[in-house]
Design a protein around this motif. Structure first.
Motif, mmCIF file in Angstrom:
data_model
loop_
_atom_site.group_PDB
_atom_site.id
_atom_site.type_symbol
_atom_site.label_atom_id
_atom_site.label_comp_id
_atom_site.label_asym_id
_atom_site.label_seq_id
_atom_site.Cartn_x
_atom_site.Cartn_y
_atom_site.Cartn_z
ATOM 1 N N SER A 47 0.828 -1.216 0.000
ATOM 2 C CA SER A 47 0.000 0.000 0.000
ATOM 3 C C SER A 47 0.857 1.260 0.000
ATOM 4 C CB SER A 47 -0.935 0.008 1.210
ATOM 5 O OG SER A 47 -1.878 -1.038 1.107
ATOM 6 N N ILE A 50 2.078 1.815 -3.679
ATOM 7 C CA ILE A 50 1.115 2.347 -4.650
ATOM 8 C C ILE A 50 0.748 3.796 -4.338
ATOM 9 C CG2 ILE A 50 0.209 0.079 -5.301
ATOM 10 C CD1 ILE A 50 -2.258 0.651 -3.561
ATOM 11 N N GLN A 51 0.791 4.177 -3.068
ATOM 12 C CA GLN A 51 0.502 5.575 -2.730
ATOM 13 C C GLN A 51 1.627 6.507 -3.173
ATOM 14 O OE1 GLN A 51 -1.413 6.318 1.221
ATOM 15 N NE2 GLN A 51 -1.464 4.085 1.343
ATOM 16 N N ASN A 54 1.053 7.231 -6.993
ATOM 17 C CA ASN A 54 -0.006 8.219 -7.209
ATOM 18 C C ASN A 54 0.355 9.601 -6.645
ATOM 19 O OD1 ASN A 54 -2.990 9.271 -6.003
ATOM 20 N ND2 ASN A 54 -2.978 8.528 -8.100
ATOM 21 N N ARG A 82 -2.006 12.849 -11.085
ATOM 22 C CA ARG A 82 -3.200 12.122 -10.644
ATOM 23 C C ARG A 82 -4.260 11.998 -11.740
ATOM 24 N NH1 ARG A 82 -2.547 15.099 -4.929
ATOM 25 N NH2 ARG A 82 -0.893 13.735 -4.155
ATOM 26 N N LEU A 87 -6.197 5.699 -8.905
ATOM 27 C CA LEU A 87 -6.042 4.783 -7.781
ATOM 28 C C LEU A 87 -7.412 4.462 -7.192
ATOM 29 C CD1 LEU A 87 -4.470 3.244 -5.608
ATOM 30 C CD2 LEU A 87 -4.008 5.432 -4.467
ATOM 31 N N PHE A 89 -9.021 2.690 -4.174
ATOM 32 C CA PHE A 89 -8.695 2.161 -2.854
ATOM 33 C C PHE A 89 -9.532 0.928 -2.529
ATOM 34 C CE2 PHE A 89 -7.335 6.602 -2.359
ATOM 35 C CZ PHE A 89 -6.083 6.415 -1.784
ATOM 36 N N ILE A 167 -4.448 1.735 -10.792
ATOM 37 C CA ILE A 167 -4.010 0.941 -9.653
ATOM 38 C C ILE A 167 -5.241 0.525 -8.861
ATOM 39 C CG2 ILE A 167 -2.580 0.891 -7.581
ATOM 40 C CD1 ILE A 167 -1.005 3.267 -8.765
ATOM 41 N N ASP A 169 -6.476 -1.535 -5.496
ATOM 42 C CA ASP A 169 -6.051 -2.111 -4.219
ATOM 43 C C ASP A 169 -7.134 -3.072 -3.721
ATOM 44 O OD1 ASP A 169 -4.920 -2.710 -1.811
ATOM 45 O OD2 ASP A 169 -4.973 -0.684 -0.996
#
Length: 284
Positions: A47, A50-51, A54, A82, A87, A89, A167, A169
């Motif tokens: 996590s 991936i953050q 972004n 962005r 992304l 979540f 992405i 998650d």
């Protein structure tokens, strides 16, 4: 759109008694159009990684280069990044807030400053891609839907911004088997339709085996394995040593081979196993 990660390190609560190195000198290159699965036990750094891609987190050291732009530089326009990197979540349906599905999906494109016609085109296209009929669902409240349908709306909201990199998650977390299969099928369709680079974070080895071109295994902030599903899942001992496993069907294949069946060891999905076993039975 490619991603180049160079010597990336991130430390939480630096200088405190609770200091933790979440990423430890990570080096990864992801090519345009690849479907990459990111796996690892809880706390492995997935996590956090991936953050960073972004731009939500800044590293303590290292670089992330997206389309020749180092997004870790101080004066970089992260809004631009962005728009390119979407992304989704875990449990994204908890972020739904508009009164209708159409408005919720249109929220991101509106913030891009697009024309009403372009926003409408993107909303319709995104809804089709996630399997929601526009006329049937556009005026419904997202809160009237099932869990799987809410998840589709949330994914459509990111897809409507038409990022180059998507992405996801744990996109199937908490869904029943049918809902999970539906979402995974739509993700495959998205890749074809939009020619996206996709990074899928997942705990399901079965999903990874079915979808990914390439698997990255994280452990204690490092990428310890990197290769095709076939290559990575042959490292069963390494995976088990870090709290992971290979797909369940792989254990079945291993047992069959030990009992003398001439079956390929490069089998990681139920479909592959079925075809291989039918081949052996037909020969017999």
């Amino acid at each position: 759109m490619s991603i180049k990660i160079e010597n990336l390190t991130h430390i939480y609560m630096k200088g405190s008694p609770f200091e933790k190195k979440a990423l430890d000198n990570v080096n990864i290159t992801i090519n345009q159009g690849e479907f990459v699965a990111l796996i690892g036990h809880t706390g492995s750094g997935k996590s956090t990684l991936i953050q960073h891609i972004n731009g939500l987190l800044k590293p303590d050291s290292g670089k992330i280069i997206i389309e020749d732009i180092d997004i870790t530089q101080k004066k970089i326009n992260l809004n631009f990044i962005r728009k390119k990197v979407g992304l989704v979540f875990q449990y994204p349906e908890y972020q739904l807030f508009e009164e209708t599905i159409e408005k919720d999906i249109a929220f991101g494109p509106k913030n891009l400053g697009l024309s009403d016609d372009e926003i409408n085109r993107r909303v319709k296209r995104a809804m089709v891609m996630v399997g929601l009929e526009y006329e049937k669902y556009k005026d419904k409240s997202p809160f009237e839907l099932s869990g799987g349908q809410k998840r589709r709306v949330a994914i459509a909201g990111v897809v409507a911004m038409e990022p180059k990199i998507l992405i996801l998650d744990e996109p199937t977390a908490g869904l029943d088997p049918k809902g999970r299969d539906d979402i995974l099928g739509k993700i495959k369709d998205l890749r074809k339709e939009y020619n996206m680079t996709i990074i899928l974070v997942s705990h399901s080895m079965e999903d990874v085996a079915k979808l990914a071109d390439r698997v990255l295994v994280m452990h204690k902030g490092r990428c310890i394995l990197d290769g095709t599903p076939s290559k990575v899942f042959k490292e069963a001992d390494t995976l088990e040593s870090v709290g992971l496993a290979v797909p369940q069907v792989t254990y079945l294949v291993k047992n069959l081979r030990e009992k003398g069946f001439n079956i390929s060891e490069d089998i990681f999905t139920v479909e592959q196993a079925k075809n291989e076993i039918l081949k052996i039975l037909n020969k017999g």
